[in-house]
Design a protein around this motif. Structure first.
Motif, PDB file in Angstrom:
ATOM      1  N   TYR A 194       4.883  -2.513 -11.732  1.00 38.34           N
ATOM      2  CA  TYR A 194       4.829  -2.750 -13.186  1.00 38.34           C
ATOM      3  C   TYR A 194       3.613  -2.061 -13.804  1.00 38.34           C
ATOM      4  O   TYR A 194       3.716  -1.386 -14.832  1.00 38.34           O
ATOM      5  CB  TYR A 194       4.789  -4.259 -13.425  1.00 38.34           C
ATOM      6  N   GLU A 307      10.185  -3.529 -18.622  1.00 41.02           N
ATOM      7  CA  GLU A 307      10.487  -4.886 -19.089  1.00 41.02           C
ATOM      8  C   GLU A 307      11.233  -5.678 -18.017  1.00 41.02           C
ATOM      9  O   GLU A 307      10.955  -6.862 -17.787  1.00 41.02           O
ATOM     10  CB  GLU A 307      11.328  -4.805 -20.366  1.00 41.02           C
ATOM     11  N   SER A 310       8.842  -6.796 -15.430  1.00 45.57           N
ATOM     12  CA  SER A 310       8.085  -7.954 -15.904  1.00 45.57           C
ATOM     13  C   SER A 310       8.888  -9.239 -15.716  1.00 45.57           C
ATOM     14  O   SER A 310       8.355 -10.265 -15.274  1.00 45.57           O
ATOM     15  CB  SER A 310       7.725  -7.755 -17.382  1.00 45.57           C
TER      16      SER A 310
END
Length: 592
Positions: A194, A307, A310
């Motif tokens: 990430y 995203e 995450s």
């Protein structure tokens, strides 16, 4: 008389202790059970915890070692990506000297990164022979780098990109194997992926802005600095994306599904190649619009992937929290049992625990204070002596003087420093010296040199001692001297209305070094080499570096990228004449 004799049986038999009868025996058993139950519960719980902690520790140590090793490999991949971009720029620029100097620094950085590996890469029979050891790998790189320089017109940008890309693919494959052994929870790998992807998105946005600037410039294209900036943004973004793929295969899956193989990817490759060649076409406006469209799609795919990473991190954390809830419930149940039955035991050990806690707290304070004092002592030692000398002193080893067959000594002095500071207040003089020390100390820390003395704007610097570095000491001192002149030009001294100019003298020869003094020991260097270097500094001109013939011969034997301009014979100390040279870095070849 003992209680045993007082409690003897009515018939006067004192040969055996009294026996417990009925309720007394039951009460004793109950008390023993109540006392042992919390202890047994705690023993069981601690045994389970210890077993789990032992397994986690073993796994954690192995995982930590593999993580550190994979990170080290990642640094090599990153450095090779920068070397790939700068080499391509060097070839496309037709052998620009400024680009070559930058490339030499990147070569050194790559070699240092390879040398700092905690262990060498796990070798497989399917890997090329040049991956067998660090020495063979460095030799392979050095041979290729020399071909880039000596056969500049015989190689192409595409060949260089392919060379470095093949090596990075091999390193990334090895890193993937290392990570697959280390990853047990996928939490840290997903978090790292990430973070890497965030960095890649940032670099990609910078690349998009630079590309848009390129197409807006028209036929003129980028300047050299702008092209270097673009290459760095592209190299960093690509390297971080490759690392993100290594840490999480989900990144590669998303890119394969949404971007790789599409017309957008082909268009992105075409436009990137046009920017790398630095030749804008007549349709720059159209290409600029297409560039924004393609880069917008590309960054959008990266952002969506980031995203999802995450969300995956949050999901993994939720799973870990749920597992911890189960452990917490189990532990809480045991705690309730212990809390209900254990007060009697707690009261019995309260005083002893209190005393132990007081002793432990006092010991902790003493230990903390001792550690602080040790850190202060170490900091002072390392500021006065070389690290290798400090380590010997810590081991209480004797430190005899050592003779060095060859070392390089540099003296530098600020021209007119005494006169310039004569009218300043003591506070301003001290402030100026502190600023100078902070600015120029940063120069010396970048090279394999040791600053021996500092006094009122003067420096004595040595290389090749106390840790020998082969024949590299002359080159290291020369680089530091050139860097010092550059730093002096960029330094803006307060309280003095004009820039500082250094006189620098360098000499290579034998010397003796050792620790002198007992109450106030210092590391000193003795010998005629020191005197000659100091005399060369005294007879040098402002903002120039005067070196002896022995230093120049060593530099020429190494083939270093310095320019040597003969000065002729110079009278140094006691009327002795010596042939000296001016040292600069204008050009790649040396002239005698």
């Amino acid at each position: 008389m003992s209680l045993y004799f007082k409690a003897r049986s009515p018939n006067g038999d004192a040969s055996s202790p009294p026996k417990l009868q009925g309720k007394q025996f039951v009460r004793l058993i109950v008390l023993l059970f109540l006392a042992l139950l919390p202890i047994f519960s705690m023993v069981v719980q601690n045994a389970l915890t210890l077993k789990e902690a032992t397994a986690l520790k073993s796994s954690g140590q192995e995982t930590g070692n593999e993580i550190v090793f994979s990170t080290e490999i990642g640094h090599i991949v990153h450095d090779l990506a920068l070397e790939r971009g700068t080499t391509s720029l060097f070839i496309s620029s037709g052998g620009d000297t400024d680009v070559y100097q930058r490339l030499l620094r990147i070569h050194e950085q790559t070699d240092n990164t390879i040398g700092s590996l905690s262990r060498w890469l796990p070798y497989d029979k399917h890997y090329p022979d040049n991956f067998k050891s660090a020495e063979e790998f460095k030799t392979h790189l050095a041979h290729h780098r020399s071909n880039v320089w000596f056969k500049l017109n015989e190689t192409t940008v595409e060949e260089e990109i392919q060379f470095y890309t093949d090596i990075n693919k091999m390193l990334i494959h090895i890193m993937s194997a290392v990570l697959s052994r280390a990853d047990t929870s996928q939490l840290w790998t997903t978090v790292v992926a990430y973070q890497m992807l965030l960095g890649s998105i940032e670099s990609t946005n910078l690349e998009m802005n630079l590309g848009w600037t390129f197409f807006n410039k028209g036929p003129g294209g980028f300047s050299t600095e702008e092209l270097i900036w673009y290459y760095e943004a592209l190299a960093v973004g690509s390297s971080q994306l490759e690392n993100a793929v290594v840490y999480s295969h989900a990144v590669e899956d998303d890119l394969e599904e949404e971007f790789f193989g599409t017309s957008y990817e082909k268009e992105l490759i075409r436009l990137r190649n046009q920017i790398k060649k630095n030749k804008a076409s007549n349709t720059s406006a159209e290409n600029g619009a297409k560039w924004l469209e393609v880069m917008d799609v590309y960054t959008h795919v990266l952002e969506e992937t980031d995203e999802r990473l995450s969300e995956k991190v949050l999901q993994i954390i939720d799973d870990i929290l749920r597992q911890n809830d189960v452990r917490l419930s189990s532990g809480f149940s045991v705690l309730i049992v212990v809390a209900c039955i254990g007060p009697v035991i707690v009261l019995g050990v309260y005083k002893m625990a209190s005393e132990s806690q007081a002793v432990a707290a006092n010991l902790e304070k003493v230990t903390t204070k001792l550690a602080d004092e040790q850190r202060k002592s170490d900091k002072l030692l390392y500021s006065v002596f070389p690290s290798i000398i400090v380590e010997s002193m810590k081991k209480a080893e004797k430190l005899p003087a050592e003779y060095f067959d060859q070392a390089t000594i540099m003296f530098s002095d600020v021209v007119g420093f005494t006169e310039a500071t004569a009218s300043l207040s003591p506070h301003k003089v001290i402030d100026l010296l502190n600023r100078m020390d902070q600015a120029f100390e940063a120069v010396f820390t970048r090279y394999d040199v040791y600053k021996m003395e500092t006094m009122a704007g003067s420096f004595m610097v040595a290389s090749g001692l106390p840790r020998k570095n082969g024949d590299q000491h002359a080159e290291q001192i020369s680089c530091a001297a050139l860097h010092l002149l550059s730093a002096a030009r960029a330094f803006h001294p307060m309280h003095i209305p004009y820039p500082m100019k250094f006189r620098i003298g360098i000499h290579t020869g034998p010397c003796v070094a050792g620790v002198v003094g007992e109450k106030r020991p210092r590391y000193y260097v003795f010998g005629n080499t020191v005197n000659i270097a100091q005399s060369l500094e005294k007879t040098a001109e402002p903002s120039r570096i005067q070196i002896s013939s022995s230093t120049s011969e060593l530099l020429m034997s190494l083939g270093s990228a310095f320019n040597l301009e003969p000065r002729g014979e110079v009278t140094i100390k006691d009327g002795v004449k010596m042939t000296t040279y001016w040292l600069s870095q204008e050009g790649r070849k040396m002239s005698h």
